[in-house]
Write a protein that holds these residues in place. Structure first.
Motif, PDB file in Angstrom:
ATOM      1  N   LEU A  85      97.914 -22.498 111.879  1.00  0.00           N
ATOM      2  CA  LEU A  85      98.184 -22.652 113.301  1.00  0.00           C
ATOM      3  C   LEU A  85      98.957 -21.464 113.859  1.00  0.00           C
ATOM      4  CD1 LEU A  85      97.869 -24.477 115.758  1.00  0.00           C
ATOM      5  CD2 LEU A  85      99.886 -25.757 115.004  1.00  0.00           C
ATOM      6  N   ASP A  86      99.784 -20.855 113.045  1.00  0.00           N
ATOM      7  CA  ASP A  86     100.573 -19.718 113.520  1.00  0.00           C
ATOM      8  C   ASP A  86     100.070 -18.385 112.976  1.00  0.00           C
ATOM      9  OD1 ASP A  86     102.473 -21.103 115.208  1.00  0.00           O
ATOM     10  OD2 ASP A  86     103.181 -22.046 113.362  1.00  0.00           O
ATOM     11  N   ASP A  87      98.818 -18.369 112.528  1.00  0.00           N
ATOM     12  CA  ASP A  87      98.177 -17.100 112.164  1.00  0.00           C
ATOM     13  C   ASP A  87      98.033 -16.213 113.391  1.00  0.00           C
ATOM     14  OD1 ASP A  87      97.790 -18.033 109.609  1.00  0.00           O
ATOM     15  OD2 ASP A  87      95.593 -18.075 109.705  1.00  0.00           O
ATOM     16  N   PRO A  88      98.277 -14.913 113.250  1.00  0.00           N
ATOM     17  CA  PRO A  88      97.884 -13.999 114.336  1.00  0.00           C
ATOM     18  C   PRO A  88      96.358 -14.008 114.456  1.00  0.00           C
ATOM     19  CG  PRO A  88      99.421 -12.953 112.815  1.00  0.00           C
ATOM     20  CD  PRO A  88      98.975 -14.228 112.163  1.00  0.00           C
ATOM     21  N   ILE A  89      95.869 -14.240 115.646  1.00  0.00           N
ATOM     22  CA  ILE A  89      94.425 -14.346 115.810  1.00  0.00           C
ATOM     23  C   ILE A  89      93.742 -13.005 115.590  1.00  0.00           C
ATOM     24  CG2 ILE A  89      94.356 -14.012 118.316  1.00  0.00           C
ATOM     25  CD1 ILE A  89      92.264 -16.345 118.335  1.00  0.00           C
ATOM     26  N   ALA A  90      94.473 -11.903 115.786  1.00  0.00           N
ATOM     27  CA  ALA A  90      93.904 -10.570 115.559  1.00  0.00           C
ATOM     28  C   ALA A  90      93.504 -10.378 114.105  1.00  0.00           C
ATOM     29  CB  ALA A  90      94.910  -9.500 115.976  1.00  0.00           C
ATOM     30  N   GLY A  91      94.162 -11.106 113.192  1.00  0.00           N
ATOM     31  CA  GLY A  91      93.804 -10.995 111.790  1.00  0.00           C
ATOM     32  C   GLY A  91      92.433 -11.550 111.483  1.00  0.00           C
ATOM     33  N   PRO A  94      89.590  -8.891 114.353  1.00  0.00           N
ATOM     34  CA  PRO A  94      90.199  -7.561 114.525  1.00  0.00           C
ATOM     35  C   PRO A  94      89.465  -6.653 115.496  1.00  0.00           C
ATOM     36  CG  PRO A  94      89.038  -7.692 112.418  1.00  0.00           C
ATOM     37  CD  PRO A  94      89.055  -9.071 112.982  1.00  0.00           C
ATOM     38  N   GLU A  95      88.199  -6.941 115.774  1.00  0.00           N
ATOM     39  CA  GLU A  95      87.391  -6.024 116.581  1.00  0.00           C
ATOM     40  C   GLU A  95      87.807  -5.963 118.051  1.00  0.00           C
ATOM     41  OE1 GLU A  95      84.905  -9.906 116.390  1.00  0.00           O
ATOM     42  OE2 GLU A  95      86.471  -8.875 115.238  1.00  0.00           O
ATOM     43  N   PHE A  96      88.635  -6.925 118.497  1.00  0.00           N
ATOM     44  CA  PHE A  96      88.995  -6.953 119.915  1.00  0.00           C
ATOM     45  C   PHE A  96      90.289  -6.198 120.238  1.00  0.00           C
ATOM     46  CE2 PHE A  96      86.361 -10.826 119.497  1.00  0.00           C
ATOM     47  CZ  PHE A  96      85.374 -10.505 120.419  1.00  0.00           C
ATOM     48  N   GLY A  97      91.026  -5.794 119.226  1.00  0.00           N
ATOM     49  CA  GLY A  97      92.293  -5.119 119.489  1.00  0.00           C
ATOM     50  C   GLY A  97      93.305  -6.016 120.182  1.00  0.00           C
ATOM     51  N   LEU A  98      93.308  -7.295 119.826  1.00  0.00           N
ATOM     52  CA  LEU A  98      94.236  -8.251 120.424  1.00  0.00           C
ATOM     53  C   LEU A  98      95.679  -7.928 120.073  1.00  0.00           C
ATOM     54  CD1 LEU A  98      92.109 -11.370 119.527  1.00  0.00           C
ATOM     55  CD2 LEU A  98      92.861 -10.854 121.864  1.00  0.00           C
ATOM     56  N   ASP A  99      96.581  -8.305 120.957  1.00  0.00           N
ATOM     57  CA  ASP A  99      98.009  -8.181 120.681  1.00  0.00           C
ATOM     58  C   ASP A  99      98.312  -8.947 119.391  1.00  0.00           C
ATOM     59  OD1 ASP A  99     100.866  -8.677 120.661  1.00  0.00           O
ATOM     60  OD2 ASP A  99     100.901  -8.123 122.786  1.00  0.00           O
ATOM     61  N   TYR A 178      89.882 -20.220 125.120  1.00  0.00           N
ATOM     62  CA  TYR A 178      88.964 -21.097 124.401  1.00  0.00           C
ATOM     63  C   TYR A 178      87.668 -20.404 124.014  1.00  0.00           C
ATOM     64  CZ  TYR A 178      92.069 -24.918 124.080  1.00  0.00           C
ATOM     65  OH  TYR A 178      93.120 -25.703 123.693  1.00  0.00           O
ATOM     66  N   VAL A 179      87.367 -19.283 124.642  1.00  0.00           N
ATOM     67  CA  VAL A 179      86.279 -18.453 124.117  1.00  0.00           C
ATOM     68  C   VAL A 179      86.746 -17.771 122.841  1.00  0.00           C
ATOM     69  CG1 VAL A 179      84.625 -16.641 124.621  1.00  0.00           C
ATOM     70  CG2 VAL A 179      85.397 -18.130 126.451  1.00  0.00           C
ATOM     71  N   LEU A 180      88.003 -17.329 122.814  1.00  0.00           N
ATOM     72  CA  LEU A 180      88.573 -16.798 121.571  1.00  0.00           C
ATOM     73  C   LEU A 180      88.551 -17.859 120.475  1.00  0.00           C
ATOM     74  CD1 LEU A 180      91.594 -14.778 122.984  1.00  0.00           C
ATOM     75  CD2 LEU A 180      89.704 -13.827 121.637  1.00  0.00           C
ATOM     76  N   ALA A 181      88.861 -19.103 120.839  1.00  0.00           N
ATOM     77  CA  ALA A 181      88.819 -20.178 119.848  1.00  0.00           C
ATOM     78  C   ALA A 181      87.410 -20.376 119.309  1.00  0.00           C
ATOM     79  CB  ALA A 181      89.347 -21.473 120.460  1.00  0.00           C
ATOM     80  N   ARG A 182      86.420 -20.268 120.177  1.00  0.00           N
ATOM     81  CA  ARG A 182      85.021 -20.383 119.739  1.00  0.00           C
ATOM     82  C   ARG A 182      84.696 -19.294 118.719  1.00  0.00           C
ATOM     83  NH1 ARG A 182      80.397 -21.806 123.325  1.00  0.00           N
ATOM     84  NH2 ARG A 182      78.497 -21.584 122.064  1.00  0.00           N
ATOM     85  N   LEU A 183      85.045 -18.059 119.059  1.00  0.00           N
ATOM     86  CA  LEU A 183      84.755 -16.938 118.158  1.00  0.00           C
ATOM     87  C   LEU A 183      85.526 -17.075 116.854  1.00  0.00           C
ATOM     88  CD1 LEU A 183      84.796 -14.097 120.828  1.00  0.00           C
ATOM     89  CD2 LEU A 183      82.780 -15.018 119.650  1.00  0.00           C
TER      90      LEU A 183
END
Length: 364
Positions: A85-91, A94-99, A178-183
């Protein structure tokens, strides 16, 4: 119709849904489920200027109720140990360069700060438009309503805009989350979100009318939704909902919504610790992870998420134990001016008060 309430209370329910139609909606179908049984009713019409009432378990586009399904799916995967639940989503993406400070929790709770690709609304009345949608670019959306959009393109557009705030610093509703959640679901499982929804939610619960759509169609039977631009009113029941993706693209029925919210809250879908996380609200607005936690008319709590998209709307309310529920589908004429926004809120509050309004309610 069963004995969820006595005849007088059933008449109150029917009158409440007829008031929704009188407030400007075309039609409504409602399902009230309680410990003493179930009441199902409808009012209005399934089509503009029609005379046939909506069927009581027709298919409808559920808009942002999709978010509750998607959040549950992410939490199921967390329960399987696929991610934290507290994973960085960028991990994971990675292709989106998220914070790198944005976590899975922040995405599900709308505290990531990412720009809302359907447009940002600020407290001072300022609006920053996003991609074409019925609220901000009605004519452009209408002309391109059969166009297919890729989820990653929606995310990239959002990330090309300045963040609304630092990750975790505030709360703001953003379909981008929620699009990020889908991906995320598709990345950690290697399967389409529709497949995972069937594996973990729809299949186990027998939700035969619940669909993650991949095109413009909606199964029969269904009521019709409309969009008005200037003097033109267009039937937009058929459109490609990929413009909103997992921010609000799903189709369901009042029966399936009732089954889903009951199973979620009585612990059949999530282990107790994850359900507790889901139902822990953000202090600013009472939003948990894919659900709102709000005060009910009788002083208790209600778990809810409603949704509206292009002439269709859905209601989903439950007591925290999942025993008493209200699910509904509405069809109406949508427009960029949100003409029905205030009547919708008022009529919904009256209906909620009828169902959850006090200990004297038989359905309670």
């Amino acid at each position: 119709m069963s004995n969820v309430a006595d005849a007088q209370q059933q008449n109150h329910f029917q009158r409440a849904i007829e008031e929704i139609v009188d407030s400007g909606f075309i039609g409504v179908q409602v399902r009230v489920h309680g410990e003493q049984g179930e009441w199902v009713g409808s009012a209005g019409a399934s089509e503009l200027n029609g005379r046939t009432k909506p069927v009581t378990d027709g298919h409808h586009r559920i808009g942002s109720n999709t978010k509750t399904f998607v959040a549950t799916l992410v939490l199921r995967l967390i329960g399987e140990g696929r991610l934290g639940l507290d994973d960085p989503i960028a991990g994971h993406l990675p292709e989106f360069g998220l914070d790198p400070r944005i976590t899975v929790r922040m995405v599900l709770q709308h505290t990531s700060g990412v720009f809302n690709f359907t447009g940002e609304y600020f407290e001072d009345g300022t609006v920053v438009p996003g991609l074409p949608n019925p609220l901000l670019q009605g004519k452009e959306w209408l002309d391109n309503r059969f166009h297919a959009h890729r989820p990653d393109d929606l995310v990239r557009f959002a990330l090309s805009k300045p963040a609304r705030f630092e990750p975790g610093a505030d709360w703001s509703y953003a379909n981008t989350n929620y699009v990020l959640a889908r991906l995320l679901i598709e990345r950690v499982t290697g399967r389409a979100v529709a497949e995972e929804m069937q594996r973990l939610i729809s299949g186990p619960l027998g939700l035969t009318g619940t669909i993650v759509p991949s095109g413009v169609e909606i199964p029969e039977p269904h009521a019709h939704g409309y969009y008005r631009y200037e003097d033109e009113t267009v039937d937009v029941t058929r459109h490609d909902p990929s413009w909103i993706s997992s921010g609000g693209d799903m189709i369901s029925t009042t029966r399936d919504l009732r089954t889903f919210i009951s199973a979620l809250l009585d612990g059949r879908l999530l282990p107790a610790p994850l359900l507790a996380e889901m139902l822990t609200p953000h202090p600013k607005v009472g939003y948990g992870l894919g659900v709102f936690v709000q005060d009910g008319p009788d002083g208790g709590k209600l778990i809810t998420h409603n949704g509206g998209t292009a002439g269709h709307a859905a209601l989903m309310y439950s007591t925290p134990d999942g025993r008493t529920t209200l699910t509904a589908a509405l069809n109406y004429v949508d427009d960029a001016a949100m003409t029905l926004a205030v009547p919708f809120q008022q009529a919904t509050q009256r209906l909620v008060a009828e169902v959850f309004g006090g200990k004297d309610q038989s359905a309670r």
